[in-house]
Design a protein around this motif. Structure first.
Motif, short mmCIF file in Angstrom:
data_model
loop_
_atom_site.label_atom_id
_atom_site.label_comp_id
_atom_site.label_asym_id
_atom_site.label_seq_id
_atom_site.Cartn_x
_atom_site.Cartn_y
_atom_site.Cartn_z
N GLU A 127 71.90 70.59 -30.56
CA GLU A 127 71.27 71.46 -29.57
C GLU A 127 71.34 70.89 -28.15
N VAL A 128 71.61 69.59 -28.02
CA VAL A 128 71.69 69.01 -26.67
C VAL A 128 72.87 69.56 -25.88
N TYR A 129 73.87 70.12 -26.56
CA TYR A 129 75.03 70.68 -25.87
C TYR A 129 74.78 72.10 -25.36
N GLY A 130 73.69 72.70 -25.81
CA GLY A 130 73.37 74.05 -25.37
C GLY A 130 74.13 75.11 -26.14
N SER A 131 73.90 76.36 -25.74
CA SER A 131 74.54 77.49 -26.40
C SER A 131 75.99 77.61 -25.95
N ASP A 134 82.69 80.11 -27.86
CA ASP A 134 83.55 79.90 -29.02
C ASP A 134 84.12 78.49 -29.09
N GLU A 135 83.71 77.62 -28.14
CA GLU A 135 84.24 76.27 -28.15
C GLU A 135 83.41 75.36 -29.04
N PHE A 136 83.97 74.18 -29.33
CA PHE A 136 83.28 73.16 -30.11
C PHE A 136 83.13 71.92 -29.23
N ALA A 137 81.91 71.49 -29.03
CA ALA A 137 81.63 70.36 -28.14
C ALA A 137 82.00 69.05 -28.80
N ASP A 138 82.79 68.22 -28.12
CA ASP A 138 82.99 66.86 -28.61
C ASP A 138 81.93 65.95 -27.98
N ASN A 211 72.47 85.09 -34.24
CA ASN A 211 72.55 83.68 -33.85
C ASN A 211 73.32 82.88 -34.89
N VAL A 212 74.28 82.09 -34.42
CA VAL A 212 75.23 81.38 -35.29
C VAL A 212 74.90 79.90 -35.35
N ARG A 213 74.87 79.35 -36.55
CA ARG A 213 74.69 77.92 -36.75
C ARG A 213 75.74 77.41 -37.75
N ASN A 214 75.96 76.10 -37.71
CA ASN A 214 76.91 75.45 -38.61
C ASN A 214 76.08 74.65 -39.62
N TRP A 215 76.24 74.93 -40.92
CA TRP A 215 75.29 74.46 -41.93
C TRP A 215 75.84 73.27 -42.71
N LEU A 216 75.07 72.17 -42.69
CA LEU A 216 75.47 70.91 -43.31
C LEU A 216 74.45 70.52 -44.38
N TYR A 217 74.92 70.34 -45.61
CA TYR A 217 74.02 69.91 -46.68
C TYR A 217 73.50 68.51 -46.38
N VAL A 218 72.21 68.29 -46.56
CA VAL A 218 71.55 67.08 -46.07
C VAL A 218 72.13 65.80 -46.65
N ILE A 219 72.59 65.82 -47.90
CA ILE A 219 73.14 64.60 -48.49
C ILE A 219 74.47 64.24 -47.83
N TYR A 279 75.60 77.23 -31.65
CA TYR A 279 75.90 75.82 -31.48
C TYR A 279 77.20 75.52 -32.20
N GLY A 280 78.00 74.63 -31.63
CA GLY A 280 79.24 74.25 -32.30
C GLY A 280 79.67 72.87 -31.86
#
Length: 332
Positions: A127-131, A134-138, A211-219, A279-280
């Motif tokens: 979230e620090v990169y903001g909304s 279509d780009e992905f923040a490095d 609203n779009v999010r990228n979902w990562l399993y916690v393990i 976020y991406g």
């Protein structure tokens, strides 16, 4: 290695403690947690009797306590999960976010420098990169936080980097996409939809659900963190994410299908103020440098998560009274 894990009774912290104690027999953990509304001692009840595990209740802003822990346990590394983390709560009252997410981190950094800590890992957020469109923040992307919560995390990140550059503190920062899985407090999107579904209650979705999010399993995140702890290059920031982009409508429909719920339960509620659309993050660095890749596919992770909440009603039902704010259902 002896590690101070702060916020270890929260969602990701408790999963990581369990993961690393199983992964390395030589690891010792001190878990410092204030047990606020989202911190639950029951999250780590299964490791409470492990001789390699110690729990201390307290605040990361308590200088005397943190100093005492580091000296008494001869701590080698600090992993800071401790944070106020819900955007809605930061909009209503930013005080605790400033106290913990900025002031608490500064306290840990100052003591880490004085005590000569060998590794300091700050758990941050995409979230620090903001909304983004279509780009992905490095990791070199300009920080552009939108919410008070994200601003507090971005501020902490900047202080962590400053203590590295100024005082030589060995650090890493990890910015992850949305984690999901067992032990997540039922105010976030996945658990609120699942637990409401179990109760045959409406499934609340903000706005129009776009609203779009990228979902990562916690393990998978725990494994990424373990890699950074053991092999992370000093001073580096690591984004952590799969490529599982879904909007909130899609998540709600996935859950309805998996739980065999009527989609009529999906209910649209007034949107959050300043709600970021997407976020991406680009996670190529952690993949190329440390060889990390997510192992749990989204469908498999979602099924695991649903089954866990179905099988652990005694864990989440007592928490529901704290999962609302001003009589509003929270999510996302």
């Amino acid at each position: 290695m002896k590690i101070l894990v702060t916020g270890g009774c929260g969602f990701i912290g408790s999963n990581f403690i369990r993961y690393i104690l199983q992964k390395r027999e030589t690891i010792e953990i001190v878990n410092l947690d204030l047990l606020t509304y989202a911190g639950n001692i029951n999250n780590v009840i299964d490791v409470a009797n492990d001789p390699r595990y110690t729990f201390v209740r307290g605040d990361i802003s308590d200088k005397m306590l943190v100093n005492k822990i580091l000296k008494a346990h001869k701590v080698d590394a600090i992993i800071n999960f401790a944070a106020e983390s819900h955007v809605d709560r930061s909009i209503l009252d930013v005080t605790e976010f400033y106290h913990t997410n900025i002031g608490g981190v500064l306290n840990l950094l100052e003591i880490a420098v004085k005590q000569g800590i060998n590794k300091f890992i700050q758990i941050s957020t995409d979230e620090v990169y903001g909304s983004l469109d279509d780009e992905f923040a490095d990791e070199k992307f300009v920080l552009n936080p939108s919410s008070p919560y994200a601003a507090s995390k971005a501020s902490a990140d900047q202080f962590v980097m400053a203590y590295h550059h100024t005082f030589g503190l060995p650090i890493n920062i990890m910015r992850s996409s949305n984690n999901y899985g067992p032990y997540q407090f039922p105010e976030k999107l996945m658990p609120i939809l699942i637990t409401n579904g179990i109760q045959n209650l409406p499934l609340p979705i903000y706005g129009k659900g776009r609203n779009v999010r990228n979902w990562l399993y916690v393990i998978d995140f725990c494994e990424a963190l373990f890699n950074v702890l053991e092999k992370g290059n000093n001073g580096e920031i690591y984004n952590v994410a799969p490529y599982n982009e879904f909007n909130n409508n899609e998540i709600a429909h996935f859950i309805c299908r998996e739980m065999e719920l009527s989609e009529d339960l999906i209910q649209y509620v007034p949107d959050r103020l300043g709600h970021d659309l997407r976020y991406g993050v680009n996670a190529d660095k952690i993949s190329s440098q440390l060889g990390w890749k997510p192992k749990v596919g989204f469908a498999a992770g979602l099924k695991k998560t649903i089954r866990w909440y179905q099988g652990n009603e005694s864990w989440w039902r007592p928490l529901l009274k704290n999962a609302t704010l001003d009589n509003r259902i929270l999510s996302d």
